[in-house]
Design a protein around this motif. Structure first.
Motif, short mmCIF file in Angstrom:
data_model
loop_
_atom_site.label_atom_id
_atom_site.label_comp_id
_atom_site.label_asym_id
_atom_site.label_seq_id
_atom_site.Cartn_x
_atom_site.Cartn_y
_atom_site.Cartn_z
N ARG A 1 -13.40 2.27 7.83
CA ARG A 1 -14.05 0.85 8.15
C ARG A 1 -14.66 0.49 6.98
NH1 ARG A 1 -17.74 -0.37 11.27
NH2 ARG A 1 -16.71 -2.24 11.94
N ASN A 2 -15.07 1.55 6.00
CA ASN A 2 -15.79 0.89 4.73
C ASN A 2 -14.77 0.44 3.60
OD1 ASN A 2 -18.08 1.83 5.66
ND2 ASN A 2 -18.09 3.94 5.05
N LEU A 3 -13.76 1.06 3.46
CA LEU A 3 -12.54 0.86 2.52
C LEU A 3 -11.71 0.02 3.11
CD1 LEU A 3 -11.88 4.17 1.06
CD2 LEU A 3 -13.24 2.35 0.05
N ASN A 4 -11.76 -0.41 4.55
CA ASN A 4 -10.93 -1.23 5.38
C ASN A 4 -9.35 -0.74 5.06
OD1 ASN A 4 -10.38 -2.95 7.32
ND2 ASN A 4 -11.03 -4.79 5.94
N LYS A 5 -8.99 0.46 5.28
CA LYS A 5 -7.74 1.22 5.10
C LYS A 5 -7.28 2.03 6.41
CE LYS A 5 -7.77 2.02 -0.03
NZ LYS A 5 -7.34 3.25 -1.02
N ILE A 6 -5.95 1.91 6.65
CA ILE A 6 -5.44 2.66 7.73
C ILE A 6 -4.27 3.74 6.98
CG2 ILE A 6 -3.79 2.83 9.54
CD1 ILE A 6 -4.88 0.16 10.23
N LEU A 7 -4.73 5.21 7.35
CA LEU A 7 -4.04 5.98 6.62
C LEU A 7 -3.24 6.98 7.64
CD1 LEU A 7 -7.06 5.88 4.89
CD2 LEU A 7 -5.76 6.99 3.44
N ASN B 1 -18.37 6.19 8.55
CA ASN B 1 -17.85 4.92 9.04
C ASN B 1 -16.20 4.88 9.34
OD1 ASN B 1 -18.20 2.37 10.41
ND2 ASN B 1 -18.35 1.21 8.41
N THR B 2 -15.85 6.03 10.10
CA THR B 2 -14.32 5.99 10.07
C THR B 2 -13.98 6.27 11.73
OG1 THR B 2 -14.52 8.36 9.92
CG2 THR B 2 -13.88 7.03 8.01
N ILE B 3 -12.89 5.90 11.93
CA ILE B 3 -12.06 6.17 13.09
C ILE B 3 -10.84 6.86 13.00
CG2 ILE B 3 -10.93 5.08 15.22
CD1 ILE B 3 -13.82 4.56 15.03
N GLU C 1 -5.21 1.38 20.56
CA GLU C 1 -5.19 2.22 21.90
C GLU C 1 -4.87 3.72 21.50
OE1 GLU C 1 -2.18 0.06 24.28
OE2 GLU C 1 -3.48 -1.42 24.58
N SER C 2 -5.49 4.51 22.22
CA SER C 2 -5.04 5.72 21.84
C SER C 2 -5.61 6.44 23.19
CB SER C 2 -5.78 6.47 20.60
OG SER C 2 -5.66 7.67 20.42
N ASP C 3 -5.23 7.97 23.16
CA ASP C 3 -5.75 8.92 24.11
C ASP C 3 -6.87 9.90 23.42
OD1 ASP C 3 -4.40 8.18 26.19
OD2 ASP C 3 -2.65 9.29 25.67
N LYS C 4 -7.31 9.58 22.33
CA LYS C 4 -8.30 10.44 21.66
C LYS C 4 -8.65 9.91 20.52
CE LYS C 4 -9.41 15.33 20.24
NZ LYS C 4 -8.85 16.60 19.88
N ILE C 5 -9.94 9.58 20.31
CA ILE C 5 -10.65 8.99 19.11
C ILE C 5 -11.79 9.72 18.74
CG2 ILE C 5 -11.87 6.73 18.37
CD1 ILE C 5 -9.63 5.16 19.30
N ILE C 6 -11.89 9.81 17.52
CA ILE C 6 -13.31 10.14 17.09
C ILE C 6 -14.11 9.45 15.98
CG2 ILE C 6 -14.33 12.08 15.56
CD1 ILE C 6 -12.06 13.99 16.33
#
Length: 798
Positions: free
Chosen positions: A128-134, A101-103, A90-95
């Protein structure tokens, strides 16, 4: 024509194919779509963007898709559904970047994963490729076990192995304990943590005292499901408010929390007191605070005196099972004498057992004690109690002060063994029957024993019609007693008692009355209390009591005044009980049994007058009280107790006075004056004074004439220098014989985690084989770990 077909719902499909770009098919579901710049820019509102090839769905209020940059911008109330990786955002701004292949969430962000982790952060990149959250921003992660992770400088979260890397993290567990790490690697799947520069801030009351501020610091940490190891630690429960250093600190090379055995373990440790090293321990452990019952050593206890000598007690607790445990507490004297002392406890389905026993062998003499207490029930309406108390040496309990080492012993001079059973038939009927054996250790040979069998009480409340305006009770009690070798006494009492409810008159009088019919039966032999034959009597008493409560409101509170009158009439004959009876005061002057004999009644006619005054402040707090009472009779009766002149036409004048000036001064005075005010029979004065940090209490009691011949003064004084330092003094003196029983002086230093006191005590009285004693004690407690107690001689002689 086509635009009209999509007025209510428009589906636009964009397929981006290029030789140098890897693009995906994006489906827009929206009521409003606009295409510009030859199809390179697409705008949409309040809808969804679906990417079937990646199992993605993005909801939002505004969509901007840049075909050239392969980026999708979604604004306002954005919801991201990733079914492929089970991620929700959930957010107010997503790119969303198709190529990488990133959010990227450029606002406050909430993320929930399949593994039940919830993440709150800002400016978050999800690869999404590396399945990481930073993220480089402040981030909060919580798990299903109620643990919370705060990453002050962001994190790298590898979702598949469930590993988080961070430079600064605060972990808060379900017990509200906080763990601070400078650098950390956290495996959420295996519950493993590797970190540097760790600081643990336990919840203040974690070790049982809310005044604590417990912490543990270390250079590095490794933690898993079975244990947590922290290297080069410093641990303390002390708070450091307004202090240069903590009261005590335990510095260890290695601290281990054994989660399987539920132990805190310390290796190669120094105990520091006020920043000074005083004691080295190669190894030390104690149960963690989650443990309620676990085998292990308890606090050691050191004690010394002139009579007993110096000794050390090191208790060990055995957790035998969920329903039984044992405390083994051997006491070792410095002269090699030993007392083996043990407490055993067991809980059964319908009963609880507690036993206490000890054994001492000195100079070829063996002494021991055994106490047991079993409480239980046969059913919901029948309970019982079995007590067994026995010693092999009459002075054993006193000489070795056994009573101070256990809670099961109430007296060290009178043993009481019994079996009691109580049966409740219904809410109005019950019976209690007891077999008792008393042993007076101060007496010699067979005179010390007293047998009571049986001893019973039967009670029945009989419901009456409400027109009677009262309640009827039937009480039956009796016993058979043998004591002083050859004295036999048997007694049965039957009481028929009616007590009315209060009657309120229009003018404010409150009245109640009662009738008592007593059937008295005795048989005795060699008794000084009862006649040496069968004796059967019937007694009767009528009581009528009237009160007139008055209240007056004043500026600073309320005044209460209550005159009381009680008429007592007993037409039946009574026994000669002139040599018995108890002291009378205002608290029992209106009691039906003010003579102190439940088996007798007060013969004759009398009227008892009393006056009660009370003054309250605006907070309804009593600040002044005065009660005074006197008994008037139509004639003398020498068969009644001469205590308080109950055998005369007018009794002594009894009463009490209470005065509270403020929180610093309070006075209580109980008195019994001769009926002609010629002298005082009894005076008891308790005065409490407080000036600044000094509080002193005096208790003065004197008994004269038929009440006795004694004059005792007690004093307790306490000086609080500040919150931590205090001095206490106590003494008791017999003024008649000019004899001081004891002096006691104690200095105490006490904080939330450390207590140290020095106590000087001198006893002048003798008790059996005990002689006057003089001792100087010291006590040090490292809360919550240990007590250290000993005599000054133990230290100075060495």
């Amino acid at each position: 024509m086509k635009n009209k077909l999509f007025i209510n719902f428009i589906t636009f499909v964009l397929i981006c194919l290029g030789s140098n770009l890897k693009a995906e098919t994006i489906f827009f579901d929206s009521k409003n779509i606009k295409i510009e710049e030859n199809g390179n820019m697409i705008f949409a509102t309040k809808g969804q963007a679906k990417i079937p090839s990646s199992n993605l769905v993005i909801e939002g209020d505004k969509f901007i898709y840049n075909k050239i940059d392969s980026e999708l911008l979604v604004l306002d109330d954005v919801k991201y559904f990733d079914d492929e990786n089970n991620i929700y955002i959930e957010s107010d701004k997503i790119i969303y970047n198709e190529i990488n292949n990133t959010i990227f969430s450029k606002s406050d962000t909430f993320i929930k994963s399949e593994a039940d982790y919830e993440i709150n952060s800002n400016d978050v990149l999800y690869d999404r490729n590396l399945n990481k959250i930073l993220s480089n921003e402040y981030t909060n992660v919580s798990d299903k076990n109620l643990n919370s992770f705060i990453f002050k400088r962001g994190l790298i979260f590898e979702l598949v192995p469930e590993i988080i890397f961070s430079n600064e993290v605060i972990v808060t567990d379900k017990n509200l304990n906080k763990y601070f790490f400078k650098e950390s690697k956290i495996n959420l799947k295996s519950n493993e943590i590797i970190g540097k520069e760790v600081l643990v801030e336990f919840e203040d009351s974690f070790f049982g005292n809310s005044e604590n501020d417990p912490i543990l610091k270390g250079k590095s940490v490794t933690s898993g499901n079975e244990s947590t190891k922290i290297y080069k630690t410093a641990f303390s429960t002390c708070n450091n408010e307004n202090k240069n250093c903590r009261g005590w600190e335990l510095q260890s090379k290695l601290f281990t929390h054994n989660k399987v055995k539920k132990l805190f373990e310390y290796e190669k440790s120094w105990l520091k007191v006020f920043d000074k090293k005083i004691f080295y321990m190669p190894y030390f452990n104690h149960p963690d605070p989650s443990v309620k019952r676990k085998s292990g050593f308890l606090n050691p206890f050191y004690k010394g005196s002139n009579n007993l000598g110096s000794s050390i007690t090191i208790p060990y607790f055995f957790n035998l099972s969920n329903s039984k445990d044992l405390t083994f507490k051997p006491r070792i004297y410095m002269d090699n004498d030993v007392i083996i002392h043990t407490e055993y406890r067991e809980a059964f389905k319908s009963s609880d057992l507690k036993t206490d026993f000890s054994l001492n062998r000195s100079n070829n003499n063996t002494s021991s004690h055994f106490f047991a207490d079993l409480n239980g029930k046969f059913d919901d309406k029948t309970n019982y109690e079995l007590k067994v108390q026995n010693v092999t040496n009459d002075n054993y309990l006193k000489i070795h002060d056994i009573k101070s080492y256990t809670s099961i012993i109430d007296s060290d001079s009178l043993l009481a063994s019994q079996f009691r059973i109580n049966k409740e038939f219904d809410k109005n009927t019950n019976i209690t029957s007891t077999v008792r054996l008393y042993e007076d250790l101060s007496k010699e040979d067979s005179d010390k024993y007293q047998y009571i069998f049986p001893d019973f009480n039967f009670k029945k409340n009989i419901d009456l019609d409400e027109n009677y305006n009262g309640q009827f009770k039937f009480l039956s009690s009796g016993f058979q007693k043998v004591y002083n070798t050859n004295i036999h006494e048997t007694q049965i009492n039957n009481d028929f008692n009616f007590e009315s409810y209060d009657f309120f008159s229009l003018n404010g009088l409150v009245t109640d009355y009662s009738f008592l019919l007593k059937n008295f039966n005795t048989y005795s032999k060699n008794s000084t209390v009862y006649e040496s034959k069968n004796d059967h009597e019937i007694f009767g008493t009528f009581l009528l009591k009237t009160e007139f409560p008055l209240k007056k409101k004043i500026t600073k509170g309320n005044n209460f005044l209550k005159p009381v009158a009680q008429l007592r009439f007993s037409p039946t004959n009574g026994k000669n009980i002139s040599s018995t009876g108890s002291k009378m005061d205002y608290s029992n002057i209106f009691s039906p049994n003010r003579i102190g004999r439940s088996d007798m009644v007060e013969k004759g006619k009398s009227i008892t007058l009393g006056l009660e005054f009370e003054k309250q402040n605006l907070s309804n707090e009593k600040i002044l009280g005065l009660n005074i009472g006197n008994i008037f009779k139509d004639k003398k009766n020498e068969a009644l107790p001469n205590v308080s002149k109950l055998d005369q036409t007018r009794s002594d004048i009894v009463g009490d006075i209470f005065y509270k000036f403020d929180d610093k001064f309070e006075l209580n005075y109980n008195f019994s004056y001769d009926r002609d005010l010629d002298f005082s029979n009894y005076d008891a004065i308790t005065a409490k004074f407080g000036v600044n940090k000094v509080v002193t209490t005096f208790d003065y009691i004197t008994e004269n004439h038929e009440l006795g011949n004694s004059e005792i003064l007690n004093n307790d004084t306490q000086i609080e220098f500040n919150k931590e330092h205090s001095l206490k003094f106590g003494t008791t003196k017999d003024l008649k014989d000019d004899f001081t029983q004891f002096y006691k002086l104690a200095y105490k230093y006490e904080t939330d985690c450390l207590s140290a006191s020095f106590e000087y005590e001198k006893k002048f009285f003798r008790d059996g084989s005990l002689v006057p004693d003089e001792s100087l004690f010291f006590l040090i407690r490292f809360i919550p770990f240990a007590d250290i107690r000993g005599s000054a001689n133990t230290i100075f002689d060495n």
